[in-house]
Motif scaffolding. Structure first.
Motif, PDB file in Angstrom:
ATOM      1  N   TYR A 285       0.802  -1.226   0.000  1.00  0.00           N
ATOM      2  CA  TYR A 285       0.000   0.000   0.000  1.00  0.00           C
ATOM      3  C   TYR A 285       0.838   1.281   0.000  1.00  0.00           C
ATOM      4  CZ  TYR A 285      -3.939  -3.064   0.938  1.00  0.00           C
ATOM      5  OH  TYR A 285      -4.892  -4.049   0.847  1.00  0.00           O
ATOM      6  N   GLY A 286       2.144   1.184   0.129  1.00  0.00           N
ATOM      7  CA  GLY A 286       2.975   2.381   0.073  1.00  0.00           C
ATOM      8  C   GLY A 286       2.916   3.036  -1.298  1.00  0.00           C
ATOM      9  N   ASP A 287       3.130   4.329  -1.343  1.00  0.00           N
ATOM     10  CA  ASP A 287       3.025   5.112  -2.576  1.00  0.00           C
ATOM     11  C   ASP A 287       4.205   4.792  -3.495  1.00  0.00           C
ATOM     12  OD1 ASP A 287       2.870   7.099  -4.563  1.00  0.00           O
ATOM     13  OD2 ASP A 287       2.000   8.537  -3.159  1.00  0.00           O
ATOM     14  N   ARG A 288       3.938   4.236  -4.656  1.00  0.00           N
ATOM     15  CA  ARG A 288       4.987   3.907  -5.617  1.00  0.00           C
ATOM     16  C   ARG A 288       4.996   4.868  -6.802  1.00  0.00           C
ATOM     17  NH1 ARG A 288       7.606  -1.060  -4.770  1.00  0.00           N
ATOM     18  NH2 ARG A 288       6.672  -2.318  -3.113  1.00  0.00           N
ATOM     19  N   ALA A 289       4.229   5.938  -6.687  1.00  0.00           N
ATOM     20  CA  ALA A 289       4.236   6.969  -7.734  1.00  0.00           C
ATOM     21  C   ALA A 289       5.053   8.192  -7.317  1.00  0.00           C
ATOM     22  CB  ALA A 289       2.806   7.383  -8.067  1.00  0.00           C
ATOM     23  N   LYS A 303      -3.932   6.352   4.854  1.00  0.00           N
ATOM     24  CA  LYS A 303      -4.930   5.297   5.042  1.00  0.00           C
ATOM     25  C   LYS A 303      -5.647   5.395   6.381  1.00  0.00           C
ATOM     26  CE  LYS A 303      -4.185   2.790   1.260  1.00  0.00           C
ATOM     27  NZ  LYS A 303      -5.253   2.493   0.255  1.00  0.00           N
ATOM     28  N   GLY A 304      -4.962   5.953   7.380  1.00  0.00           N
ATOM     29  CA  GLY A 304      -5.511   5.993   8.734  1.00  0.00           C
ATOM     30  C   GLY A 304      -4.863   4.928   9.599  1.00  0.00           C
ATOM     31  N   LEU A 305      -4.526   5.298  10.824  1.00  0.00           N
ATOM     32  CA  LEU A 305      -3.834   4.375  11.719  1.00  0.00           C
ATOM     33  C   LEU A 305      -4.665   3.129  11.999  1.00  0.00           C
ATOM     34  CD1 LEU A 305      -1.338   3.856  13.531  1.00  0.00           C
ATOM     35  CD2 LEU A 305      -2.561   5.034  15.378  1.00  0.00           C
ATOM     36  N   GLU A 306      -5.958   3.304  12.253  1.00  0.00           N
ATOM     37  CA  GLU A 306      -6.797   2.143  12.570  1.00  0.00           C
ATOM     38  C   GLU A 306      -6.908   1.196  11.375  1.00  0.00           C
ATOM     39  OE1 GLU A 306      -7.955   1.122  15.463  1.00  0.00           O
ATOM     40  OE2 GLU A 306      -6.812   2.797  16.292  1.00  0.00           O
ATOM     41  N   TRP A 307      -6.969   1.760  10.174  1.00  0.00           N
ATOM     42  CA  TRP A 307      -7.039   0.912   8.970  1.00  0.00           C
ATOM     43  C   TRP A 307      -5.761   0.099   8.830  1.00  0.00           C
ATOM     44  CZ3 TRP A 307      -4.417  -0.197   4.592  1.00  0.00           C
ATOM     45  CH2 TRP A 307      -5.099  -0.845   3.562  1.00  0.00           C
ATOM     46  N   VAL A 308      -4.614   0.754   9.006  1.00  0.00           N
ATOM     47  CA  VAL A 308      -3.333   0.053   8.881  1.00  0.00           C
ATOM     48  C   VAL A 308      -3.203  -1.014   9.953  1.00  0.00           C
ATOM     49  CG1 VAL A 308      -0.829   0.321   9.052  1.00  0.00           C
ATOM     50  CG2 VAL A 308      -2.168   1.974   7.734  1.00  0.00           C
ATOM     51  N   LYS A 309      -3.583  -0.692  11.180  1.00  0.00           N
ATOM     52  CA  LYS A 309      -3.519  -1.685  12.254  1.00  0.00           C
ATOM     53  C   LYS A 309      -4.395  -2.895  11.924  1.00  0.00           C
ATOM     54  CE  LYS A 309      -4.670  -2.442  17.117  1.00  0.00           C
ATOM     55  NZ  LYS A 309      -5.340  -1.889  18.328  1.00  0.00           N
TER      56      LYS A 309
END
Length: 569
Positions: A285-289, A303-309
């Protein structure tokens, strides 16, 4: 969908980091390699640099720049044996201009290694079971680990886990052995890079292990931090902190330093699975552009901390347990002799800005070489660019004290609290990103500030000061009492108000100013600090309380956690 950055195509088409490196090494016309291979060689721990002190003169003479390579060693937790030190010493003298550089991530750098000496250097490291794999590049960089001589058995346990983490997360491609050791390519079943794939990480990824109460690795500056939780002297697991990072770009307001958030707790048995899960989320999900937005901290904020967690927990197959209580009391090194819980002796030597070389007044390289020839204990590079010699008997302590005296090294630990808690990046003349001096300039600036400290009876006060030649933050200048980042020759941004334990970012107070303005500002702050500080108050806390930073918000991970809890109600 955003177009991929060209570096993503380069990685995908590199044949797992092989590229044209072999042909570039064989080219006798230039000391450099192609721009694409320069990028790929970073994954091998190598940066192409040139001596910027002579760049203009060489241009006038129509010569190519004075190219040489920086080689960074992979050294999990900063630990090496005396025999490994002696090999590093030999390689520094033979190929690195007679200099070893201790880094802020607990490892060594050689500077000025010529292209035709790269294989000899890396093969020399192999002889003592060291390498430069993944010391740079879009991968898991060198894994850090707290250095605490008081907790000998606990340090050994956490260090062993840090080394396992490094070995687990290092790229598996055979390119390194083929290029540098000249071994034959070996066919593998399945993907050559099970974790990284063909495009590796979007940007660098940093992991660190810390043992409270000392936050010497600045765990909140790591992409992934493991905070050891101890109960009844036993390691039961780790709190997980994610999303730290120091880098920023002055001209890009969407880039910024960020402190990591603590998101939960895992047992020791789940350590490697947690590393995989967190790295996979950033990989996918990291930005590759936009490489300026490709670090994990931006993925979390986008993305939001809760989403990533939640995504990490999906990949783990279980929910993280609630974080457990812990506390930090310091992020510095205790210099001099200390005794561990096992009765063994440990000596920490101050190395100004991490530079080890022989000079006209002090032959530092020779002195440490003499200690290594004793073949006693082990060497530990601290996260503050100092050197610890650990696990010594009383007799070995006496021998080392004698060698320190003979070589004039005992005096290194005598200095102001500011000097002994200062760090600088390399910057000029070798770093291509540097816009101003750092390593070569900071000592003289500190000498001028020390005059103020003496006037205000603050000479021995521990004050953290960090300088970098650009805003990238290699010396972690955004989490200290006084931070300076280069903007142009002789010009810096000045930051104040960071947390002494690494728990709070500092803030910009002067922009693009020279030495006179810096000294004037610090003179006023130090005078007020001496007069009005509270008992036990650090300079950064005082600057925040006294209003030097104006209206501000507490940006510590703890404060963010409290805000989130209030919002949930």
């Amino acid at each position: 969908m955003d177009r991929l950055h060209p570096d993503e195509t380069l990685k995908a088409n590199s044949d797992q980091l092989r590229g044209g490196i072999v042909d570039g090494l064989a080219d006798p016309i230039t000391r450099a390699v192609s721009p694409d291979d320069q990028k790929l060689m970073k994954f091998h721990g190598l940066y192409l640099q040139d001596d910027r002190d002579v760049r203009d003169e060489r241009r006038r003479q129509k010569l190519e720049p004075a190219y040489g390579f920086m080689a960074r060693v992979r050294l999990p937790g900063g630990v090496c044996s005396p025999s490994q030190w002696l090999k590093l010493d030999t390689l520094a003298r033979d190929y690195g201009g007679g200099s070893l550089r201790l880094t802020t991530r607990q490892t060594f750098q050689f500077h000025g290694v010529l292209k035709h000496n790269l294989r000899a250097t890396l093969q020399g490291l192999r002889d003592v079971l060291l390498d430069t794999k993944a010391a740079c590049g879009d991968d898991c960089r060198g894994v850090m680990c707290s250095v605490n001589p008081h907790l000998s058995s606990l340090h050994a346990e956490v260090y062993a886990l840090a080394k396992r983490a490094s070995d687990h997360a290092v790229p598996k491609t055979g390119a390194y052995k083929e290029i540098w050791y000249e071994e034959e390519r070996v066919a593998v079943a399945g993907p050559e890079e099970p974790l990284y794939g063909r495009t590796y990480m979007p940007r660098k990824f940093k992991i660190g292990f810390v043992v409270p109460p000392i936050n010497d690795i600045d765990v909140y500056a790591q992409d992934l931090g493991f905070i050891a939780i101890i109960e009844r002297t036993k390691l039961i697991g780790f709190n997980i902190a994610i999303g730290g990072g120091m880098g920023r770009i002055d001209r890009n307001p969407n880039s910024y330093p960020r402190l990591a958030d603590v998101i939960g707790f895992v047992s020791v048995d789940d350590l490697l699975a947690t590393i995989d899960a967190v790295m996979e989320v950033q990989r996918d999900y990291g930005d590759r552009a936009d490489r300026a937005r490709a670090r994990f901290k931006y993925t979390i904020d986008d993305k939001g901390l809760e989403w990533v967690k939640a995504e990490i927990e999906v990949r783990l197959g279980f929910e993280l347990a609630p974080a457990k209580a812990f506390d930090f009391a310091s992020n510095g090194d205790t210099l001099g002799w200390q005794q561990g819980e096992d009765g063994l002796q440990h000596f920490t030597l101050f190395i100004e800005n991490g530079r080890i070389r022989n000079g006209p007044e002090r032959r530092l390289l020779d002195g440490i070489q003499a200690i290594a020839h004793m073949n006693a204990g082990e060497f530990r590079v601290t996260p503050n660019q100092n050197l610890m010699i650990s696990n010594l008997t009383e007799q070995e302590r006496s021998q080392i004290e004698g060698l320190l005296g003979v070589h004039g090294l005992s005096e290194l630990n005598r200095g102001s609290g500011l000097r002994l808690n200062a760090m600088a990046c390399v910057a000029l003349p070798t770093c291509g990103l540097a816009m101003a001096e750092s390593e070569r300039y900071l000592p003289s600036l500190i000498t001028k500030i020390e005059e103020m400290l003496k006037r205000h009876s603050l000479y021995d006060e521990p004050i953290t000061m960090r300088m970098t030649g650009c805003p990238n933050g290699c010396a972690r200048p955004y989490i200290c009492d006084i931070g300076l980042t280069g903007r142009a020759p002789g010009k810096y941004n000045l930051y104040l108000g960071g947390g002494f334990h690494g728990q709070r970012l500092n803030q910009l107070v002067l922009e693009n100013v020279g030495e006179a303005a810096i000294l004037d500002k610090l003179g006023g702050v130090l005078a007020d600090f001496a007069r009005d500080r509270k008992r036990g108050e650090h300079l950064g806390d005082f600057a925040l309380r006294a209003g030097y930073l104006g209206p501000t918000q507490d940006n510590s991970p703890q404060a963010r956690s409290k805000k989130k809890s209030k919002g949930a109600r």
